[in-house]
Write a protein that holds these residues in place. Sequence first.
Motif, PDB file in Angstrom:
ATOM      1  N   LYS A  13     -48.624  23.190   1.151  1.00  0.00           N
ATOM      2  CA  LYS A  13     -48.764  24.486   0.476  1.00  0.00           C
ATOM      3  C   LYS A  13     -49.398  24.347  -0.904  1.00  0.00           C
ATOM      4  CE  LYS A  13     -46.849  26.920   3.718  1.00  0.00           C
ATOM      5  NZ  LYS A  13     -47.653  27.793   4.547  1.00  0.00           N
ATOM      6  N   GLU A  14     -50.325  23.403  -1.066  1.00  0.00           N
ATOM      7  CA  GLU A  14     -50.906  23.158  -2.380  1.00  0.00           C
ATOM      8  C   GLU A  14     -51.549  24.392  -3.003  1.00  0.00           C
ATOM      9  OE1 GLU A  14     -54.816  21.017  -2.803  1.00  0.00           O
ATOM     10  OE2 GLU A  14     -54.454  20.587  -0.691  1.00  0.00           O
ATOM     11  N   LYS A  15     -52.051  25.317  -2.201  1.00  0.00           N
ATOM     12  CA  LYS A  15     -52.721  26.501  -2.737  1.00  0.00           C
ATOM     13  C   LYS A  15     -51.736  27.558  -3.231  1.00  0.00           C
ATOM     14  CE  LYS A  15     -56.820  25.910   0.059  1.00  0.00           C
ATOM     15  NZ  LYS A  15     -57.706  26.453   1.090  1.00  0.00           N
ATOM     16  N   PHE A  16     -50.474  27.430  -2.875  1.00  0.00           N
ATOM     17  CA  PHE A  16     -49.500  28.477  -3.172  1.00  0.00           C
ATOM     18  C   PHE A  16     -48.320  28.017  -4.031  1.00  0.00           C
ATOM     19  CE2 PHE A  16     -51.260  29.106   1.094  1.00  0.00           C
ATOM     20  CZ  PHE A  16     -51.895  30.333   0.927  1.00  0.00           C
ATOM     21  N   VAL A  17     -47.947  26.758  -3.945  1.00  0.00           N
ATOM     22  CA  VAL A  17     -46.667  26.311  -4.492  1.00  0.00           C
ATOM     23  C   VAL A  17     -46.564  26.478  -6.007  1.00  0.00           C
ATOM     24  CG1 VAL A  17     -47.244  23.836  -4.691  1.00  0.00           C
ATOM     25  CG2 VAL A  17     -44.870  24.564  -4.262  1.00  0.00           C
ATOM     26  N   ALA A  18     -47.631  26.332  -6.741  1.00  0.00           N
ATOM     27  CA  ALA A  18     -47.558  26.506  -8.201  1.00  0.00           C
ATOM     28  C   ALA A  18     -47.197  27.952  -8.550  1.00  0.00           C
ATOM     29  CB  ALA A  18     -48.876  26.103  -8.857  1.00  0.00           C
ATOM     30  N   LYS A  19     -47.802  28.915  -7.876  1.00  0.00           N
ATOM     31  CA  LYS A  19     -47.478  30.330  -8.120  1.00  0.00           C
ATOM     32  C   LYS A  19     -46.032  30.613  -7.739  1.00  0.00           C
ATOM     33  CE  LYS A  19     -48.863  35.050  -7.106  1.00  0.00           C
ATOM     34  NZ  LYS A  19     -49.753  35.954  -6.409  1.00  0.00           N
ATOM     35  N   THR A  20     -45.585  30.022  -6.653  1.00  0.00           N
ATOM     36  CA  THR A  20     -44.196  30.191  -6.221  1.00  0.00           C
ATOM     37  C   THR A  20     -43.245  29.684  -7.299  1.00  0.00           C
ATOM     38  OG1 THR A  20     -44.797  29.989  -3.893  1.00  0.00           O
ATOM     39  CG2 THR A  20     -42.505  29.521  -4.468  1.00  0.00           C
ATOM     40  N   LEU A  21     -43.474  28.489  -7.778  1.00  0.00           N
ATOM     41  CA  LEU A  21     -42.599  27.905  -8.798  1.00  0.00           C
ATOM     42  C   LEU A  21     -42.649  28.687 -10.101  1.00  0.00           C
ATOM     43  CD1 LEU A  21     -43.197  24.125  -8.136  1.00  0.00           C
ATOM     44  CD2 LEU A  21     -41.087  25.410  -7.784  1.00  0.00           C
ATOM     45  N   LYS A  22     -43.816  29.135 -10.492  1.00  0.00           N
ATOM     46  CA  LYS A  22     -43.926  29.920 -11.719  1.00  0.00           C
ATOM     47  C   LYS A  22     -43.141  31.221 -11.606  1.00  0.00           C
ATOM     48  CE  LYS A  22     -48.288  27.894 -13.097  1.00  0.00           C
ATOM     49  NZ  LYS A  22     -49.744  28.060 -13.175  1.00  0.00           N
ATOM     50  N   SER A  23     -43.094  31.801 -10.402  1.00  0.00           N
ATOM     51  CA  SER A  23     -42.328  33.039 -10.232  1.00  0.00           C
ATOM     52  C   SER A  23     -40.832  32.800 -10.408  1.00  0.00           C
ATOM     53  CB  SER A  23     -42.618  33.672  -8.867  1.00  0.00           C
ATOM     54  OG  SER A  23     -41.881  33.085  -7.815  1.00  0.00           O
ATOM     55  N   ALA A  47     -48.917  16.977  -6.193  1.00  0.00           N
ATOM     56  CA  ALA A  47     -49.617  17.036  -7.478  1.00  0.00           C
ATOM     57  C   ALA A  47     -49.444  18.409  -8.128  1.00  0.00           C
ATOM     58  CB  ALA A  47     -51.099  16.716  -7.283  1.00  0.00           C
ATOM     59  N   GLU A  48     -49.511  19.463  -7.332  1.00  0.00           N
ATOM     60  CA  GLU A  48     -49.329  20.815  -7.863  1.00  0.00           C
ATOM     61  C   GLU A  48     -47.912  21.014  -8.388  1.00  0.00           C
ATOM     62  OE1 GLU A  48     -51.582  23.366  -8.253  1.00  0.00           O
ATOM     63  OE2 GLU A  48     -53.051  21.816  -7.783  1.00  0.00           O
ATOM     64  N   ILE A  49     -46.947  20.448  -7.724  1.00  0.00           N
ATOM     65  CA  ILE A  49     -45.549  20.567  -8.133  1.00  0.00           C
ATOM     66  C   ILE A  49     -45.303  19.796  -9.429  1.00  0.00           C
ATOM     67  CG2 ILE A  49     -43.181  19.924  -7.513  1.00  0.00           C
ATOM     68  CD1 ILE A  49     -44.134  20.418  -4.525  1.00  0.00           C
ATOM     69  N   ARG A  50     -45.837  18.601  -9.507  1.00  0.00           N
ATOM     70  CA  ARG A  50     -45.574  17.731 -10.661  1.00  0.00           C
ATOM     71  C   ARG A  50     -46.244  18.215 -11.942  1.00  0.00           C
ATOM     72  NH1 ARG A  50     -42.304  13.607  -9.621  1.00  0.00           N
ATOM     73  NH2 ARG A  50     -42.232  12.755  -7.516  1.00  0.00           N
ATOM     74  N   ILE A  51     -47.186  19.138 -11.834  1.00  0.00           N
ATOM     75  CA  ILE A  51     -47.808  19.710 -13.034  1.00  0.00           C
ATOM     76  C   ILE A  51     -46.771  20.457 -13.866  1.00  0.00           C
ATOM     77  CG2 ILE A  51     -49.397  21.530 -13.810  1.00  0.00           C
ATOM     78  CD1 ILE A  51     -51.241  20.703 -11.483  1.00  0.00           C
ATOM     79  N   LEU A  52     -45.831  21.090 -13.182  1.00  0.00           N
ATOM     80  CA  LEU A  52     -44.810  21.877 -13.874  1.00  0.00           C
ATOM     81  C   LEU A  52     -43.670  20.976 -14.322  1.00  0.00           C
ATOM     82  CD1 LEU A  52     -44.883  24.847 -11.419  1.00  0.00           C
ATOM     83  CD2 LEU A  52     -45.824  24.798 -13.721  1.00  0.00           C
ATOM     84  N   GLN A  58     -35.712  19.754  -9.497  1.00  0.00           N
ATOM     85  CA  GLN A  58     -35.428  18.485  -8.836  1.00  0.00           C
ATOM     86  C   GLN A  58     -36.421  18.361  -7.679  1.00  0.00           C
ATOM     87  OE1 GLN A  58     -31.285  18.043  -7.629  1.00  0.00           O
ATOM     88  NE2 GLN A  58     -30.758  19.644  -9.079  1.00  0.00           N
ATOM     89  N   TYR A  59     -37.113  17.244  -7.613  1.00  0.00           N
ATOM     90  CA  TYR A  59     -38.138  17.057  -6.588  1.00  0.00           C
ATOM     91  C   TYR A  59     -37.739  15.919  -5.660  1.00  0.00           C
ATOM     92  CZ  TYR A  59     -42.548  15.924  -4.370  1.00  0.00           C
ATOM     93  OH  TYR A  59     -43.525  15.658  -3.435  1.00  0.00           O
ATOM     94  N   TYR A  60     -37.808  16.200  -4.365  1.00  0.00           N
ATOM     95  CA  TYR A  60     -37.522  15.199  -3.340  1.00  0.00           C
ATOM     96  C   TYR A  60     -38.668  15.194  -2.334  1.00  0.00           C
ATOM     97  CZ  TYR A  60     -32.820  15.656  -5.218  1.00  0.00           C
ATOM     98  OH  TYR A  60     -31.746  15.700  -6.062  1.00  0.00           O
ATOM     99  N   SER A  61     -39.016  14.018  -1.877  1.00  0.00           N
ATOM    100  CA  SER A  61     -40.049  13.875  -0.859  1.00  0.00           C
ATOM    101  C   SER A  61     -39.468  13.096   0.308  1.00  0.00           C
ATOM    102  CB  SER A  61     -41.260  13.133  -1.447  1.00  0.00           C
ATOM    103  OG  SER A  61     -42.298  13.069  -0.504  1.00  0.00           O
ATOM    104  N   LYS A  62     -39.702  13.597   1.508  1.00  0.00           N
ATOM    105  CA  LYS A  62     -39.167  12.943   2.701  1.00  0.00           C
ATOM    106  C   LYS A  62     -40.174  13.047   3.822  1.00  0.00           C
ATOM    107  CE  LYS A  62     -36.153  15.787   5.018  1.00  0.00           C
ATOM    108  NZ  LYS A  62     -37.122  15.958   6.049  1.00  0.00           N
ATOM    109  N   LYS A  63     -39.934  12.324   4.895  1.00  0.00           N
ATOM    110  CA  LYS A  63     -40.838  12.405   6.049  1.00  0.00           C
ATOM    111  C   LYS A  63     -40.685  13.772   6.711  1.00  0.00           C
ATOM    112  CE  LYS A  63     -37.834  10.604   9.639  1.00  0.00           C
ATOM    113  NZ  LYS A  63     -37.856  10.080  10.958  1.00  0.00           N
ATOM    114  N   ASN A  64     -41.729  14.193   7.383  1.00  0.00           N
ATOM    115  CA  ASN A  64     -41.744  15.507   8.011  1.00  0.00           C
ATOM    116  C   ASN A  64     -40.753  15.565   9.166  1.00  0.00           C
ATOM    117  OD1 ASN A  64     -43.149  17.294  10.374  1.00  0.00           O
ATOM    118  ND2 ASN A  64     -43.294  18.223   8.363  1.00  0.00           N
TER     119      ASN A  64
END
Length: 106
Positions: A13-23, A47-52, A58-64
């Motif tokens: 969701k790289e095109k949307f996630v920054a707007k989501t988080l900002k909201s 990368a979009e998430i880590r900008i903020l 809290q950020y977590y990354s896992k396998k799909n």
Amino acid sequence: MPYFSIVIPVYNKEKFVAKTLKSVLVQTFLDFEIIIVNDGSTDNSEAEIRILNDPRIQYYSKKNEGVAMARNFGIEKATAEYICFLDADDYWFPNFLVTMHRFTSE
């Protein structure tokens, strides 16, 4: 302990996630934590998430494993009594959490 835990599963969701988080970050109710679960994205969502930079994130990354498993993972990490779910390509108006707080306080 925050009043709300906001769980946001993310998959490509790289095109949307920054707007989501900002909201979320502009909410008028401020007592919350954001739990982002990157469910194995293959785009630049991380990368979009880590900008903020906000201590409530809290950020977590896992396998799909799918959105249900990502939400359940987020629930396990939540510390608040109330959990809100937000999709990574959606957004809230600034008074959303104030409204939810009012409903949970009545």
